[in-house]
Every structure is written in C-alpha cells, then in structure tokens.
Motif scaffolding. Structure first.
Motif, PDB file in Angstrom:
ATOM      1  N   ASP A 138       0.822  -1.216   0.000  1.00 13.45           N
ATOM      2  CA  ASP A 138       0.000   0.000   0.000  1.00 13.45           C
ATOM      3  C   ASP A 138       0.854   1.262   0.000  1.00 13.45           C
ATOM      4  N   GLY A 139       1.898   1.285  -0.834  1.00 11.34           N
ATOM      5  CA  GLY A 139       2.721   2.479  -0.979  1.00 11.34           C
ATOM      6  C   GLY A 139       3.771   2.657   0.089  1.00 11.34           C
ATOM      7  N   MET A 140       3.984   1.651   0.956  1.00 14.50           N
ATOM      8  CA  MET A 140       4.984   1.743   2.024  1.00 14.50           C
ATOM      9  C   MET A 140       5.974   0.586   1.906  1.00 14.50           C
ATOM     10  N   LEU A 141       7.241   0.885   2.089  1.00 13.55           N
ATOM     11  CA  LEU A 141       8.294  -0.122   2.039  1.00 13.55           C
ATOM     12  C   LEU A 141       8.692  -0.476   3.462  1.00 13.55           C
ATOM     13  N   TYR A 142       8.595  -1.778   3.794  1.00 17.62           N
ATOM     14  CA  TYR A 142       8.875  -2.253   5.144  1.00 17.62           C
ATOM     15  C   TYR A 142      10.125  -3.140   5.148  1.00 17.62           C
ATOM     16  N   ASP A 143      10.858  -3.065   6.255  1.00 18.83           N
ATOM     17  CA  ASP A 143      11.989  -3.947   6.545  1.00 18.83           C
ATOM     18  C   ASP A 143      11.593  -4.757   7.775  1.00 18.83           C
ATOM     19  N   ILE A 144      11.415  -6.071   7.596  1.00 15.03           N
ATOM     20  CA  ILE A 144      10.930  -6.940   8.675  1.00 15.03           C
ATOM     21  C   ILE A 144      12.057  -7.888   9.076  1.00 15.03           C
ATOM     22  N   ASP A 145      12.436  -7.833  10.341  1.00 15.10           N
ATOM     23  CA  ASP A 145      13.497  -8.684  10.870  1.00 15.10           C
ATOM     24  C   ASP A 145      12.889 -10.037  11.223  1.00 15.10           C
ATOM     25  N   LEU A 146      13.254 -11.082  10.463  1.00 19.22           N
ATOM     26  CA  LEU A 146      12.665 -12.397  10.669  1.00 19.22           C
ATOM     27  C   LEU A 146      13.151 -13.062  11.956  1.00 19.22           C
ATOM     28  N   VAL A 147      14.270 -12.612  12.486  1.00 18.30           N
ATOM     29  CA  VAL A 147      14.805 -13.190  13.718  1.00 18.30           C
ATOM     30  C   VAL A 147      14.201 -12.500  14.933  1.00 18.30           C
ATOM     31  N   GLN A 148      14.237 -11.171  14.944  1.00 17.10           N
ATOM     32  CA  GLN A 148      13.735 -10.410  16.082  1.00 17.10           C
ATOM     33  C   GLN A 148      12.218 -10.223  16.061  1.00 17.10           C
ATOM     34  N   LYS A 149      11.585 -10.554  14.945  1.00 15.52           N
ATOM     35  CA  LYS A 149      10.126 -10.406  14.795  1.00 15.52           C
ATOM     36  C   LYS A 149       9.708  -8.949  15.004  1.00 15.52           C
ATOM     37  N   SER A 150      10.424  -8.051  14.357  1.00 16.44           N
ATOM     38  CA  SER A 150      10.130  -6.622  14.444  1.00 16.44           C
ATOM     39  C   SER A 150      10.187  -6.033  13.035  1.00 16.44           C
ATOM     40  N   TYR A 151       9.699  -4.797  12.900  1.00 18.64           N
ATOM     41  CA  TYR A 151       9.734  -4.194  11.571  1.00 18.64           C
ATOM     42  C   TYR A 151      10.049  -2.709  11.655  1.00 18.64           C
ATOM     43  N   THR A 152      10.538  -2.176  10.533  1.00 21.28           N
ATOM     44  CA  THR A 152      10.821  -0.754  10.382  1.00 21.28           C
ATOM     45  C   THR A 152      10.194  -0.283   9.079  1.00 21.28           C
ATOM     46  N   GLU A 153       9.572   0.870   9.130  1.00 22.58           N
ATOM     47  CA  GLU A 153       9.036   1.482   7.917  1.00 22.58           C
ATOM     48  C   GLU A 153      10.142   2.310   7.281  1.00 22.58           C
ATOM     49  N   VAL A 210      10.156   3.806   4.026  1.00 24.85           N
ATOM     50  CA  VAL A 210       9.633   4.999   3.339  1.00 24.85           C
ATOM     51  C   VAL A 210       8.143   4.785   3.106  1.00 24.85           C
ATOM     52  N   SER A 211       7.383   5.855   3.126  1.00 26.44           N
ATOM     53  CA  SER A 211       5.935   5.773   2.905  1.00 26.44           C
ATOM     54  C   SER A 211       5.542   6.736   1.796  1.00 26.44           C
ATOM     55  N   GLY A 212       4.311   6.609   1.354  1.00 29.39           N
ATOM     56  CA  GLY A 212       3.780   7.527   0.346  1.00 29.39           C
ATOM     57  C   GLY A 212       4.386   7.357  -1.031  1.00 29.39           C
ATOM     58  N   LEU A 213       4.849   6.150  -1.358  1.00 24.55           N
ATOM     59  CA  LEU A 213       5.418   5.924  -2.688  1.00 24.55           C
ATOM     60  C   LEU A 213       4.300   6.004  -3.727  1.00 24.55           C
ATOM     61  N   THR A 214       4.503   6.852  -4.727  1.00 25.01           N
ATOM     62  CA  THR A 214       3.476   7.095  -5.724  1.00 25.01           C
ATOM     63  C   THR A 214       3.846   6.445  -7.048  1.00 25.01           C
ATOM     64  N   GLU A 215       2.834   6.187  -7.850  1.00 23.60           N
ATOM     65  CA  GLU A 215       3.033   5.548  -9.146  1.00 23.60           C
ATOM     66  C   GLU A 215       3.990   6.373 -10.003  1.00 23.60           C
ATOM     67  N   GLY A 216       5.043   5.742 -10.487  1.00 24.07           N
ATOM     68  CA  GLY A 216       6.058   6.437 -11.275  1.00 24.07           C
ATOM     69  C   GLY A 216       7.139   7.065 -10.432  1.00 24.07           C
ATOM     70  N   GLY A 217       6.878   7.243  -9.141  1.00 23.71           N
ATOM     71  CA  GLY A 217       7.855   7.855  -8.243  1.00 23.71           C
ATOM     72  C   GLY A 217       8.816   6.856  -7.634  1.00 23.71           C
ATOM     73  N   TYR A 218       8.635   5.571  -7.962  1.00 22.53           N
ATOM     74  CA  TYR A 218       9.571   4.545  -7.507  1.00 22.53           C
ATOM     75  C   TYR A 218       9.651   3.467  -8.577  1.00 22.53           C
ATOM     76  N   GLN A 219      10.721   2.678  -8.539  1.00 19.75           N
ATOM     77  CA  GLN A 219      10.912   1.578  -9.472  1.00 19.75           C
ATOM     78  C   GLN A 219      11.577   0.429  -8.729  1.00 19.75           C
ATOM     79  N   VAL A 220      11.299  -0.796  -9.171  1.00 18.75           N
ATOM     80  CA  VAL A 220      11.841  -1.995  -8.537  1.00 18.75           C
ATOM     81  C   VAL A 220      12.471  -2.863  -9.617  1.00 18.75           C
ATOM     82  N   SER A 221      13.643  -3.414  -9.354  1.00 20.52           N
ATOM     83  CA  SER A 221      14.271  -4.306 -10.320  1.00 20.52           C
ATOM     84  C   SER A 221      13.529  -5.632 -10.372  1.00 20.52           C
TER      85      SER A 221
END
Length: 866
Positions: free
Chosen positions: A441-456, A458-469
C-alpha cells in the motif's frame, strides 16, 4: 569380542546423542515437535436463488475491510428475501445473523439475527428478509455471521443490488446450458451461433480456450474428460443488461492405470436480450493437479501436463536443486537424494474439498540454498491451519535435512487477498541477513525475521515515483512528494541494506524510469523546460537519460542536442524512448505523423509554455545476455493432449529410485505474528476486469482506459465506482445546464468551470482563480465537496460519456485554446455547451471524436461521493 560389541554400542549411543543435541541446538526456542497442518474447520455459505446454489462464500475469522471484497454479487428480488445454504462440515453452528452495509462499510443499514433456519440432510438452510431501507439500483454489502460452538465468529461477505428485474436467472440458465453442452458434441451444435471462432483462438492448447477457439477445442477435442464435481457458480457482476458468471469444477482423465485430475474455471460475459441471449466473451482455463507420485519422469524431464506455461520455477546457485509452483502447491527436486518433495499445499488426498481447494492464495519462492533448504512465502486467504480464515503473508523455512517447514513470520492483512497479491507482486525480497522487505500500500517495510520486528523505510510511494528491479533486490524512490519536482533519488540495495543518494544538478529535476537487471535508468530535466497546461498537466522533457550500474558507475549516457525524452518503456533488455523537440526546431529528426500516435500516449499539443512536437522513438539496447538457468520450462506438442508443460532438468533423474516426501510443520511456542499498523493515505484506483482485480493505479486516466479495454470498472478506496463499462443509456442530456457565453473578462475555460460549479450549487469567479495560478483540477477540487475530480486526458469521448450519462458534465479542451462542456449525447451526436458561441448544440459523433482527438483528448470531470 564382548568389548568390541560394547564399544560399538557406546559409539552408536554417542552418535545418536550428538544428532539429538545438534537437532536441539538447531531448534532451540521452540518445542522441537512437528505437527500436521490443522484441518479446515470453517463452514461455507452459499446463496440459493430460484433453486440454484451460487456465490460460495468462505469464512473470515477477522472483520475485513469489506469494500475491497468484490468476489460476488446477486440480485435481490422484489420480495427482498434471501435464502442461504450453510455447509457446516464438522463445525457446529450455534447462531446466525446478518449485516447490511453501504459498499464503503461505513454505514450500517441493518443488523439482524437469523432465527428461521433448519437442518436439511448435511446442510443448514436459512431464510431472511432484508428490510426496506435500501435504495433501488444501488449496491450494498451483505455480511453473514455464524457463531460456532468453539466460540469463533466467522464472517461471509457478498454484495447485492435491488431494483428492476436484472434477469439473473436467465443468465445463469444460459451459462449452465452452454457448460453442459460442451461435454456432448451433438448437443453442442446449438452453441455454435455464440462462438466467434477465428485466428485469434489458440487451438493447440487446452490450458486456455476462449470464444475465438474452434468448436472442437471448446468441446474438449479428443480428450476423454470425466466430470468429477458439479460447478461452483459465482456471479461476478450483474446489471439489468449484463452479467459475468464463473463456473469452477474438477474433471479427470484416465491415463492407463492412473487418473489425472484437473481444475477448470469457465467465465462467461453475457448480455440479456428480449429475443435471445448474447455471449460477449467466454474463457476456460484448465490446470492439471500435479501428482509427483504418478507423474512421468524422463532422464532429464519432468512432465507437468496441461498447465500455465508461465509457471514459477527457481533454482539454487549452480542449478542442482530447483523448486516450482503449480496449482497453489510448492514442489522441490533434490538430485543428491533423488527426492521430490511437496513442500507446501493446503490440499492433499485426505484434505480435499471446496475449502482446501479454494484458489485464493499464491506462493512465492524467496530463496533456495545449495543444501536444498527453501525460504518461501504463502500469501492470500489461509484455507486451513493456524491462521485459517484470515488474509495475510506467511513466511516459511523448509529444512531439507529434517524434512520440516517452520513458520518465521505471519503478517495479517485486512483487505482482500487480490489486493495483497498485487502488492506482493510489486516487491517481496529476503536478504541473506534474514530481513524481509515488502512493498505494501505504498509503504516499504523492513521486517526482521529473527527479532520479529519491523521498520518502515519509506511511505507515500506514488506511481512512477519509484521503481523496482526484476529480482526485487534493487529499489529506487523519489525523496520529494511532488512527482514532477524531485531533485533527489534514494537507491537501495535490499541485499546489503545500503542506500545511496542520486542528486539532480543545479536547476534540474530527476525521475526514476526503471531497471535493466540491477542497473538503474533515470532521466534529468531542466526546470525551465517543464511545460504546463491550464488543466494542470505537466510535460517532463528529459534532456539526458542515464544508466547507473549497481556499483555506482554510469554505464551509459543518452543525450541528443535539441531532443527530449518524455517517457520510457523497458521491455526485456531494451529501453524504448518517446521523444519530442521544440516546435519549429531544426534538429534533423523526422517528425512523427500524428496519425501514428495512439490516444493513450503522451500528447504535446496542449502545453502552453514552449510548445513541443513529437519525433520518432529511439531505443537503447542492452547487449549483455541473461542467464536463463540450468533447469528450464518447455512447452511441447503431444498427439493426445496437444501442448503440455515440462521441466528440462540439469541432472538426470532415476525414476525407479525416486523418493516422495511431504514435510511436517515445526511447532513453536509464542507468537510470530507482526501487524503492520501503518495506513496509506494514497487514494488508489482499483481496476477490475470482468473476472477480478486487474491492477492498482494512481493515474485515473490510465485506470479508466484499462477498465474500458477490459469491459470492467474502477473503484476508489471506499468501494465507490469511478467508472463502469457497459452501463450507459442510449441517450441523456443534463437539462439543468444552460448556455453561457465568454466575454473579454471570462475565457471559455472560465465559463465552463463556472457552469460546472453552478450545476453543483457553487458560485465562484473562475476567471480570477485561473489568473492567480489555479488550474482546472485545483479549482474543481477546492470547490466541490464530496466529489473526486478526474483528469481523464487520453481517454476517448466515447469513454467520458459515461459521466454525462450520470448527469455530470465533462470539460473538454479544443486545439484553439478554447473549451467546451459535453452535456449530452445520443446514438449519433454529442451535445456541447460552447461558450465561444454561447449556445448548446449537437455535433456528430464522428466529428466529435475527430475534434477532441485533434486537441489531445483532454477531459476533466468528477464523480460524486455517495
């Protein structure tokens, strides 16, 4: 002799103890136990309509955001009575009730217990009447609630519409009759008049058949088909004229002593006529249920059978071990042990019913190690197990040595499985340091699979404003909210979790365009070159396009004097560049014939600062070859089954010694659920085709164009229609709009804006607002409450008449810098309010198309929020 026996016994004991200790250390933190996946335990609910059961609903154990659940709909008759069939299986139903809500879920219309129900063989049947509190020809959400004896409440979602006769029974009868006739070639002669057999149909593959296929293909050719189940019927969409119906069932074919089983989905788009029914579209997909124990294995081949040729196949580095996903199941092959493992599946021979076979989930392979261990993600609706009845993403780790799978994390999701799937397709990646990255939903999350925690991140990613390989390892985004005024990009390597900043030069803006493999492509434009129009549109002419390698070096710079790139499309290893030059500039480039520019491509004629004109496209080609892998998919032709899918393997397979395994699940203590609580403020457009969610977009024009192409619809985040194909009358005119003439103080654009606002009871001086920097879209957005303004540039006049049909005027730009309002239409004409003449008049439909296309098809309108 005795000492040797004792020594040997001690050695065995020490060895076993060492294995147990190693296993304990590897599984510390859990109970070191394995269990079977829990059986499906929720009932299913169906609507009974005139004796036909339809719209099979699967239970949700958590309250969902119902506006995103668009699986089914039914017509509510004049008596407002609903009949339900509940198939409890082994569950015990304590009580029933239902809710009626507005489609956005915000307004509760009715909340009533169901007391009139009874047992009928293995089913519960219930009848209830919806109160007369709903509006005609308006969709509502119906939620059935079952309270079970174990204390759980299961929710079942569908939609209904109440109004004049929607001919649902006639459409259902047509689809079922067509379906039955396909299994009888003599009876099927009656359906030939509905077919459109031509060269568009592929008559070499039973995996996909459509209305353009041959009669023989649609009637199963020479296949010895046997129906195993009666079809589950789902009404996907219904209007007074059109219906979309899906039939899902299973068939089998005997192959010697073995029986191959298949799932089949048929989809019908039907138009009701008083004299006859019209079949507008027909599709049928067939997919084998791959059984590794009875599959055919060659020395270097695994035969899959009739299946989707785009099946996901992944392998470890070196290619010795590979895994593949087929019909919602994950398999792996390990040549060192010569074993085929069914790594994950919701269904098996002991767990095979409408619940476990429900195809509302997918699997993604996140990584394969050379030891045979696999990390993978199951996302969507959870058919059974710990999270049965919920929607989410579950990451597992398969241990090849122990033949176990262990959950690492579960991420619940409150919207539909279709939306979750589209998000997971954008980006889901696991690094070597056990960090899971998701774009949701326009937010990129980093989820630690060991610690079971997450960090946001960046948020508000808009169409055309980001690209993924393609691999999802590299991602880039703009650091400013304004898509057209960005001076800085952040490029992140998710594998190493490192970021780098790419800055535009002085007086420049920068935009990410995409990736080829892991190499970033971005463009740079001078601020002074940006062109705007009165509608608020911006042309972004890039004087330079660069390709940046993963290590930060510039691999290629594309720049040509006097030529600007306004769009880039990346297909495989080629970048197609759409280009312009300043009007009248002599740069030696051949101009593009206006007739060759399609309506939905960038048009430069309406930009007012420094005018541009199109020139021929150019291409940048990456000559480096990509590794296709050691194990590959092949489509081969056979005499009996036509085209089938098989895997060509790197290593030879010894069929006689093959072992077949199914892992158990590692039990653990404590919870591994992580709830991502952030909510995106972005207002997406959800594009649905006749058969389900197609795409999620932010550009309204692109969303409407795609829906028009699909004969579909566009919803906003509240579940309200932004566009719906095929619901127009033959004629309509907005009678409350009167002619108005432009003056020296008020341009035709200002008159059109004033007239649109006045039609909604708002009086403003649009001329003043335009002179002080306002645009068409900003003026309407600032002054129309409870409305969403739509910039539909690029859509055809035929498309935007949908809004005129809703009594909403459409503002259109002409190529002489004038503007008109489209206020009506009939079969032959549009009706225009023209401030230049101060009149309302009719213009021929073909002449209207030509006039608006010449001006770049620039339209602005709005929809009212209910």
């Amino acid at each position: 002799m005795r000492k040797n026996i004792i020594k040997a016994a001690v050695g065995v004991i020490v060895f076993v103890a060492a294995l147990l200790l190693a296993d304990l250390l590897m599984n510390q933190g859990n109970s070191n136990m394995t269990v079977e996946m829990g059986k499906a335990s929720l009932p299913v609910v169906r609507i009974v309509y005139d004796g036909t059961t339809l719209n099979t609903m699967h239970g949700y154990t958590k309250q969902m955001e119902g506006q995103y659940l668009k699986d089914s709909v039914f017509w509510l008759g004049d008596d407002r009575t609903v009949r339900l069939q509940v198939e409890p299986f082994d569950a015990s139903v304590k009580s029933m009730g239902f809710e009626v809500r507005s489609t956005d879920g915000q307004r509760l219309v009715e909340d009533t217990p169901i007391v009139d129900y009874a047992q009928n063989q293995d089913m519960l049947e219930a009848d209830f009447t919806i109160k007369d509190l709903t509006d005609a020809d308006t969709e509502y959400m119906l939620t059935v609630l079952l309270t079970l004896d174990d204390g759980r409440t299961a929710r079942y979602y569908t939609r209904f519409i109440q109004g004049t006769d929607y001919h649902m029974q006639e459409m259902l009868s047509f689809a079922l009759d067509f379906h039955r006739r396909t299994f009888d070639k003599e009876a099927a002669k009656e359906i030939t008049r509905y077919l459109e057999s031509n060269a568009e149909g592929d008559n070499t593959n039973y995996a996909h058949v459509n209305i353009h296929s041959s009669f023989a293909q649609i009637t199963w050719g020479d296949l010895k088909i046997k129906k195993e189940t009666e079809p589950e019927i789902t009404v996907r969409d219904i209007t007074s004229q059109f219906g979309v119906i899906e039939l899902s069932y299973q068939v089998s074919m005997q192959d010697g002593r073995e029986k191959d089983e298949y799932t089949v989905a048929e989809r019908y788009r039907i138009r009701y006529g008083t004299q006859r029914m019209y079949l507008l579209d027909f599709e049928r997909d067939m997919e084998v249920l791959f059984d590794p124990e009875q599959a055919e294995y060659g020395s270097n081949k695994i035969s899959i059978g009739i299946a989707d040729p785009d099946m996901e196949l992944a392998e470890c580095e070196g290619g010795n071990i590979f895994a593949f996903i087929q019909s919602g199941r994950l398999y792996s092959y390990n040549p060192s042990d010569n074993k085929v493992t069914t790594v994950f599946s919701f269904y098996d021979k002991e767990n095979k019913d409408v619940r476990t076979m429900y195809p509302a989930h997918n699997i993604k392979i996140l990584g394969i190690e050379e030891t045979g261990n696999i990390r993978f993600m199951v996302y969507g609706y959870m058919n059974r197990g710990t999270y049965e009845g919920s929607v989410g993403a579950q990451v597992y780790y398969y241990n090849s040595m122990h033949n176990t799978i262990e959950e690492e994390v579960y991420i619940p999701y409150g919207k539909s499985y279709e939306l979750l799937g589209k998000n997971m397709e954008q980006l889901s990646y696991v690094s070597n340091t056990n960090h899971l990255f998701l774009l949701l939903d326009g937010m990129l999350y980093d989820i630690d699979l060991v610690q079971k925690s997450y960090t946001e991140i960046v948020s508000g990613l808009t169409e055309g404003g980001y690209q993924v390989s393609k691999s999802s390892r590299m991602v880039v985004w703009q650091n400013e909210e304004d898509y057209n005024a960005c001076t800085e990009l952040t490029l992140m390597n998710l594998g190493s979790r490192t970021q780098s900043i790419i800055q535009a030069g002085a007086g420049e803006y920068i935009r990410p365009l995409g990736f080829i493999e892991e190499d970033l492509i971005y463009g740079v434009a001078y601020k002074k070159d940006l062109a705007t129009d009165g509608f608020g549109g911006i042309l972004f002419p890039m004087h330079t396009v660069r390709i940046r390698g993963e290590s930060g070096n510039i691999l290629k710079t594309y720049s040509e004097e006097g030529i600007y790139v306004v769009a880039a499309e990346i297909v495989a290893n080629q970048i197609n560049l759409r280009r312009v030059k300043r009007e009248g500039a002599n740069v030696g480039e051949e101009e593009l014939d206006a007739d060759t520019v399609s309506m939905n491509e960038i048009d430069v004629t309406a930009y007012s600062s420094d005018d541009y004109e199109m020139v021929k496209d150019d291409q940048i080609v990456n000559t480096e070859s990509t590794d296709s892998g050691s194990n590959t998919l092949e489509v081969v032709a056979t005499k009996e089954y036509e085209k089938i899918l098989q895997i060509a393997t790197k290593n030879s397979i010894t069929e006689k010694s093959l072992k077949f395994l199914t892992p158990k699940i590692v039990a653990y203590e404590g919870g591994r659920e992580i709830a991502l609580e952030s909510e995106s403020a972005l207002d997406y457009c959800y594009v649905y085709g006749p058969y389900g969610l197609d795409s999620i977009r932010q550009n309204e024009s692109e969303a409407v164009l795609r829906a028009d192409e699909l004969f579909g619809m566009v919803y906003d985040k509240s579940g309200n229609y932004l566009f719906r194909k095929g619901t127009m009358q033959l004629r309509n005119q907005i009678m409350k709009i009167e002619a108005a003439q432009k003056t020296e103080e008020r341009s035709s654009l200002a008159v059109c804006l004033d007239t649109m606002l006045l039609a909604e009871g708002v009086t403003k001086n649009s001329a003043y607002l335009l002179q002080h920097g306002g645009t068409v879209k900003s003026i309407l957005e600032d002054n129309l409450e409870d409305a969403r303004v739509l910039d539909l540039t690029g859509c055809s006049v035929d498309i935007v008449l949908y809004y005129v049909n809703q009594d909403i005027p459409v503002l259109a730009s002409l190529d002489n810098n004038e503007a008109v309002l489209i206020v009506g239409f009939n079969e032959l004409n549009t009706v225009l309010m023209d401030p230049s003449t101060g009149t309302i008049y009719k213009k021929g439909m073909n002449d209207s198309r030509a006039m608006f296309e010449q001006a770049g098809n620039r339209f602005v309108t709005y929809v009212r929020n209910p």
